[in-house]
Scaffold this active site. Structure first.
Site, mmCIF file in Angstrom:
data_model
loop_
_atom_site.group_PDB
_atom_site.id
_atom_site.type_symbol
_atom_site.label_atom_id
_atom_site.label_comp_id
_atom_site.label_asym_id
_atom_site.label_seq_id
_atom_site.Cartn_x
_atom_site.Cartn_y
_atom_site.Cartn_z
ATOM 1 N N ASP A 67 0.813 -1.218 0.000
ATOM 2 C CA ASP A 67 0.000 0.000 0.000
ATOM 3 C C ASP A 67 0.843 1.262 0.000
ATOM 4 O OD1 ASP A 67 0.943 -0.525 2.557
ATOM 5 O OD2 ASP A 67 -1.023 -0.891 3.413
ATOM 6 N N ASN A 136 -7.453 -3.154 14.533
ATOM 7 C CA ASN A 136 -8.841 -3.482 14.166
ATOM 8 C C ASN A 136 -8.914 -4.670 13.207
ATOM 9 O OD1 ASN A 136 -7.877 -2.384 11.824
ATOM 10 N ND2 ASN A 136 -9.333 -0.691 11.698
ATOM 11 N N HIS A 138 -7.138 -5.000 10.398
ATOM 12 C CA HIS A 138 -6.920 -4.724 8.974
ATOM 13 C C HIS A 138 -5.639 -5.385 8.467
ATOM 14 C CE1 HIS A 138 -4.712 -0.661 9.903
ATOM 15 N NE2 HIS A 138 -3.817 -1.583 9.637
ATOM 16 N N GLU A 143 -9.725 -2.198 5.661
ATOM 17 C CA GLU A 143 -10.318 -1.971 6.979
ATOM 18 C C GLU A 143 -11.556 -2.851 7.153
ATOM 19 O OE1 GLU A 143 -8.770 -0.060 8.987
ATOM 20 O OE2 GLU A 143 -7.857 1.618 7.926
HETATM 21 C C1 F6R Z 1 1.522 -1.592 6.185
HETATM 22 C C2 F6R Z 1 0.188 -2.140 6.295
HETATM 23 C C3 F6R Z 1 -0.585 -2.176 7.577
HETATM 24 C C4 F6R Z 1 0.265 -2.531 8.798
HETATM 25 C C5 F6R Z 1 -0.574 -2.532 10.062
HETATM 26 C C6 F6R Z 1 0.274 -2.772 11.283
HETATM 27 O O1 F6R Z 1 1.999 -1.692 4.850
HETATM 28 O O2 F6R Z 1 -0.299 -2.537 5.300
HETATM 29 O O3 F6R Z 1 -1.630 -3.095 7.433
HETATM 30 O O4 F6R Z 1 0.864 -3.781 8.587
HETATM 31 O O5 F6R Z 1 -1.223 -1.313 10.203
HETATM 32 O O6 F6R Z 1 1.143 -1.676 11.463
HETATM 33 P P1 F6R Z 1 2.281 -1.692 12.561
HETATM 34 O O7 F6R Z 1 3.260 -2.729 12.162
HETATM 35 O O8 F6R Z 1 2.890 -0.300 12.493
HETATM 36 O O9 F6R Z 1 1.621 -1.964 13.866
#
Ligand code: F6R
Length: 245
Positions: A67, A136, A138, A143
């Protein structure tokens, strides 16, 4: 789903790096799907260390990130493209022409997402897709929703994601409100999924991902249906799963 218990963040990072380096050793021209966020940084740094010791060679590897924030250029220090260069690519011998991140600078969301989907499909989809999980549930920026998403698309970030990501920005107002993300179907096309999670604040999401119903209210729960999904999580992240695996 195979759950691998790690003692702590350092242990989780080494175990994840071991799995990624095994993939690269077994198939030097493999396709890796990569994630940003704080969770995978330790694994990236471990891989840099092993590269420097001569243990792993990234010269033929291709990467596709999950992303990117909409509206940020590759050079923007807050962009995921910049993050990947800083935390991983600049430390290894990957050809930057083989690294791909959705083009957040393209204001035409449909064109940017379509082009990215085609690139990932033309590459044959990742041999290994590295994922982190949001509090959450995701994955990527998919989401909680009423349905699982399919291909790469533009999303409005939820308040909880904006708040969680604001730690990386000076002010919460600076966090972009939209992102381009691979869809759940694209993620599921990877031949192997490697999910990393650490910390107490991920415990509920990790529980729901592994043991909750498969439902779009927890996008990561779909990984229960993947034929080759490995979860490497630390003590705290697995604290609500005790006795269940
Ligand atoms: C990042 C992504 C997100 C993260 C998730 C966890 O490319 O796609 O889904 O993997 O938000 O983020 P952290 O590792 O910062 O807790």
């Amino acid at each position: 789903m195979k759950i691998i218990h790690a003692k702590d963040y350092a242990d989780m990072s080494r175990k994840a790096a071991n799995i990624i380096s095994a993939q690269v050793i077994l198939k030097p021209d493999c396709v890796l799907g990569l994630a940003t966020g704080t969770t995978p940084i330790g694994a990236y740094h471990q891989l840099i260390d092993w590269y420097k010791k001569g243990d792993v060679d990234f010269s033929q590897v291709k990467t596709y990130n999950l992303d990117e924030y909409r509206g940020l250029t590759h050079e923007d220090p807050q962009s995921y493209h910049y993050f990947m260069n800083k935390e991983f690519f600049s430390g290894i011998n990957i050809d930057l022409a083989n690294t791909h991140v959705p083009d957040g600078a393209n204001p035409d969301a449909e064109a940017a997402c379509k082009a990215y989907d085609k690139m990932v499909a033309d590459a044959g989809y990742p041999d290994l897709q590295l994922l982190g999980i949001g509090r959450n549930g995701h994955i990527g920026f998919n989401e909680p929703a009423d349905a699982f998403s399919k291909g790469t698309h533009c999303v409005d970030l939820t308040e909880s994601t904006i708040e969680a990501n604001s730690r990386l920005f000076e002010k919460e107002e600076d966090v972009p409100r939209q992102a381009y993300t691979m869809g759940v179907q694209t993620i599921m096309n990877a031949r192997m999924i490697l999910m990393v999670a650490n910390g107490k604040n991920k415990a509920q999401a990790v529980h729901d991902m592994c043991f909750g119903p498969v439902a779009p209210s927890c996008p990561a729960s779909i990984l229960q249906l993947h034929a080759n999904c490995v979860v490497v999580a630390d003590d705290e992240a697995l604290s609500l799963c005790e006795g269940q695996y």
